[in-house]
Design a protein around this motif. Structure first.
Motif, mmCIF file in Angstrom:
data_model
loop_
_atom_site.group_PDB
_atom_site.id
_atom_site.type_symbol
_atom_site.label_atom_id
_atom_site.label_comp_id
_atom_site.label_asym_id
_atom_site.label_seq_id
_atom_site.Cartn_x
_atom_site.Cartn_y
_atom_site.Cartn_z
ATOM 1 N N MET A 122 0.810 -1.217 0.000
ATOM 2 C CA MET A 122 0.000 0.000 0.000
ATOM 3 C C MET A 122 0.842 1.266 0.000
ATOM 4 O O MET A 122 0.495 2.262 -0.655
ATOM 5 C CB MET A 122 -0.918 -0.005 1.222
ATOM 6 C CG MET A 122 -1.997 -1.073 1.168
ATOM 7 S SD MET A 122 -2.640 -1.544 2.805
ATOM 8 C CE MET A 122 -3.128 0.038 3.478
ATOM 9 N N ARG A 123 1.964 1.254 0.711
ATOM 10 C CA ARG A 123 2.729 2.495 0.896
ATOM 11 C C ARG A 123 3.930 2.622 -0.033
ATOM 12 O O ARG A 123 4.394 3.734 -0.282
ATOM 13 C CB ARG A 123 3.188 2.611 2.347
ATOM 14 C CG ARG A 123 2.028 2.888 3.289
ATOM 15 C CD ARG A 123 2.458 3.004 4.725
ATOM 16 N NE ARG A 123 1.343 3.446 5.566
ATOM 17 C CZ ARG A 123 1.200 3.156 6.842
ATOM 18 N NH1 ARG A 123 2.117 2.410 7.449
ATOM 19 N NH2 ARG A 123 0.171 3.589 7.530
ATOM 20 N N VAL A 124 4.423 1.500 -0.531
ATOM 21 C CA VAL A 124 5.606 1.546 -1.394
ATOM 22 C C VAL A 124 5.312 0.968 -2.766
ATOM 23 O O VAL A 124 5.591 1.579 -3.789
ATOM 24 C CB VAL A 124 6.803 0.814 -0.751
ATOM 25 C CG1 VAL A 124 8.017 0.855 -1.676
ATOM 26 C CG2 VAL A 124 7.142 1.436 0.603
ATOM 27 N N GLY A 125 4.744 -0.244 -2.818
ATOM 28 C CA GLY A 125 4.501 -0.884 -4.100
ATOM 29 C C GLY A 125 5.778 -1.451 -4.676
ATOM 30 O O GLY A 125 6.598 -2.007 -3.955
ATOM 31 N N LYS A 126 5.988 -1.286 -5.975
ATOM 32 C CA LYS A 126 7.212 -1.776 -6.599
ATOM 33 C C LYS A 126 8.366 -0.820 -6.311
ATOM 34 O O LYS A 126 8.205 0.391 -6.331
ATOM 35 C CB LYS A 126 7.021 -1.938 -8.103
ATOM 36 C CG LYS A 126 6.135 -3.115 -8.474
ATOM 37 C CD LYS A 126 6.197 -3.398 -9.961
ATOM 38 C CE LYS A 126 5.422 -4.667 -10.289
ATOM 39 N NZ LYS A 126 5.483 -4.975 -11.737
ATOM 40 N N VAL A 201 -1.897 -8.832 -4.141
ATOM 41 C CA VAL A 201 -1.293 -7.531 -4.430
ATOM 42 C C VAL A 201 -2.231 -6.697 -5.302
ATOM 43 O O VAL A 201 -2.462 -5.510 -5.046
ATOM 44 C CB VAL A 201 0.072 -7.703 -5.118
ATOM 45 C CG1 VAL A 201 0.582 -6.362 -5.653
ATOM 46 C CG2 VAL A 201 1.086 -8.306 -4.152
ATOM 47 N N ALA A 202 -2.802 -7.315 -6.324
ATOM 48 C CA ALA A 202 -3.724 -6.591 -7.215
ATOM 49 C C ALA A 202 -4.950 -6.103 -6.456
ATOM 50 O O ALA A 202 -5.447 -4.992 -6.697
ATOM 51 C CB ALA A 202 -4.137 -7.493 -8.374
ATOM 52 N N ARG A 206 -6.186 -2.191 -5.987
ATOM 53 C CA ARG A 206 -7.541 -1.696 -6.305
ATOM 54 C C ARG A 206 -8.153 -0.985 -5.125
ATOM 55 O O ARG A 206 -8.790 0.069 -5.249
ATOM 56 C CB ARG A 206 -8.439 -2.860 -6.718
ATOM 57 C CG ARG A 206 -8.218 -3.395 -8.127
ATOM 58 C CD ARG A 206 -9.346 -4.316 -8.561
ATOM 59 N NE ARG A 206 -9.446 -5.495 -7.696
ATOM 60 C CZ ARG A 206 -8.822 -6.626 -7.914
ATOM 61 N NH1 ARG A 206 -8.000 -6.754 -8.974
ATOM 62 N NH2 ARG A 206 -8.971 -7.655 -7.106
ATOM 63 N N ARG A 207 -7.956 -1.537 -3.923
ATOM 64 C CA ARG A 207 -8.548 -0.958 -2.721
ATOM 65 C C ARG A 207 -7.866 0.344 -2.297
ATOM 66 O O ARG A 207 -8.517 1.251 -1.772
ATOM 67 C CB ARG A 207 -8.462 -1.961 -1.559
ATOM 68 C CG ARG A 207 -9.336 -3.196 -1.693
ATOM 69 C CD ARG A 207 -8.994 -4.183 -0.597
ATOM 70 N NE ARG A 207 -9.726 -5.433 -0.706
ATOM 71 C CZ ARG A 207 -10.838 -5.700 -0.028
ATOM 72 N NH1 ARG A 207 -11.334 -4.815 0.830
ATOM 73 N NH2 ARG A 207 -11.454 -6.851 -0.167
ATOM 74 N N PHE A 208 -6.546 0.391 -2.503
ATOM 75 C CA PHE A 208 -5.763 1.531 -2.010
ATOM 76 C C PHE A 208 -4.887 2.087 -3.141
ATOM 77 O O PHE A 208 -3.662 1.948 -3.091
ATOM 78 C CB PHE A 208 -4.898 1.112 -0.822
ATOM 79 C CG PHE A 208 -5.679 0.467 0.300
ATOM 80 C CD1 PHE A 208 -6.344 1.232 1.231
ATOM 81 C CD2 PHE A 208 -5.736 -0.924 0.394
ATOM 82 C CE1 PHE A 208 -7.063 0.624 2.262
ATOM 83 C CE2 PHE A 208 -6.454 -1.536 1.425
ATOM 84 C CZ PHE A 208 -7.116 -0.757 2.351
ATOM 85 N N PRO A 209 -5.481 2.711 -4.160
ATOM 86 C CA PRO A 209 -4.673 3.239 -5.276
ATOM 87 C C PRO A 209 -3.731 4.326 -4.794
ATOM 88 O O PRO A 209 -4.090 5.146 -3.955
ATOM 89 C CB PRO A 209 -5.716 3.771 -6.243
ATOM 90 C CG PRO A 209 -6.925 4.051 -5.389
ATOM 91 C CD PRO A 209 -6.909 3.018 -4.307
ATOM 92 N N SER A 210 -2.522 4.337 -5.325
ATOM 93 C CA SER A 210 -1.532 5.326 -4.904
ATOM 94 C C SER A 210 -1.705 6.619 -5.691
ATOM 95 O O SER A 210 -2.384 6.655 -6.685
ATOM 96 C CB SER A 210 -0.124 4.761 -5.123
ATOM 97 O OG SER A 210 0.081 4.437 -6.463
#
Length: 210
Positions: A122-126, A201-202, A206-210
């Motif tokens: 949620m906070r970093v991603g890739k 992850v997907a 979807r729930r928490f878009p950056s």
């Protein structure tokens, strides 16, 4: 938020990072976008002992206009801001576990850390790895800029993370999450791990878009 409160917030959050061992000596720097440019931590300063009145103010073109001279890594911040118009703050640290991961030989350079926790996703991603460049090398800014269009956080090889976000609090939280995930990753090196699946992850994205 007024100029005075922004300055106080930078100093308070920088001291918190320093006091918890995420910054040491004169390493690490913070910047925040303001109406007339950017506020940055000064060069050669300790994040544990900043003076709000002496923070560096840069104009919209990145020229130093008041306060102490800005961090020598200001060009990293400017390179990321240039590609991330929604970013209002950037945190760059030489935090121990993140730097340790950046020194490993067999990591995935396109996505350094696995999705071990939901909050990391949620906070970093890739998190891509930027190749090593000597401190102050302007080619480093070019390399960061090339990745910043698609990533709000990058890891500099043998150096440390650079994290942008919509607010200073979000940038700090994401940097802290990155450091804790790096710590987990190193602790689990000798064990079989069960990271989140691609579907999990997907779903988080979807729930928490950056």
């Amino acid at each position: 938020m007024s100029d005075a409160k922004i300055r106080e917030d930078i100093v308070r959050r920088a001291a918190s990072l320093y006091n918890r061992g995420l910054s040491f000596g004169s390493s690490g720097n913070i910047s925040v976008r303001v109406d007339d440019g950017w506020l940055m931590t000064p060069t050669g300063s300790s994040m544990g002992d900043l003076d709000p009145a002496r923070l560096s103010l840069l104009d919209p073109e990145g020229r130093h206009i008041s306060g102490d001279a800005p961090t020598k890594e200001a060009f990293l911040h400017m390179a990321m801001y240039a590609k991330r118009s929604g970013a209002s703050a950037i945190v760059h640290l030489h935090s121990t576990h993140s730097v340790a991961v950046s020194c490993l030989k067999c990591i995935d350079q396109k996505d350094v850390l696995p999705p071990l926790t939901a909050y990391y996703v949620m906070r970093v991603g890739k998190l891509p790895l930027v190749p090593y460049f000597a401190p102050g090398d302007l080619e480093l800014a070019k390399a960061v800029g090339e990745m910043a269009s698609d990533h709000h956080a990058v890891l500099l090889a043998n150096h440390g993370p650079v994290v942008s976000a919509r607010s200073l609090s979000d940038a700090v939280y994401a940097t802290e999450e990155l450091e804790e995930t790096a710590k987990l990753f190193l602790a689990l090196q000798a064990m079989e791990t069960r990271p989140l699946t691609a579907d999990q992850v997907a779903d988080l994205q979807r729930r928490f878009p950056s």
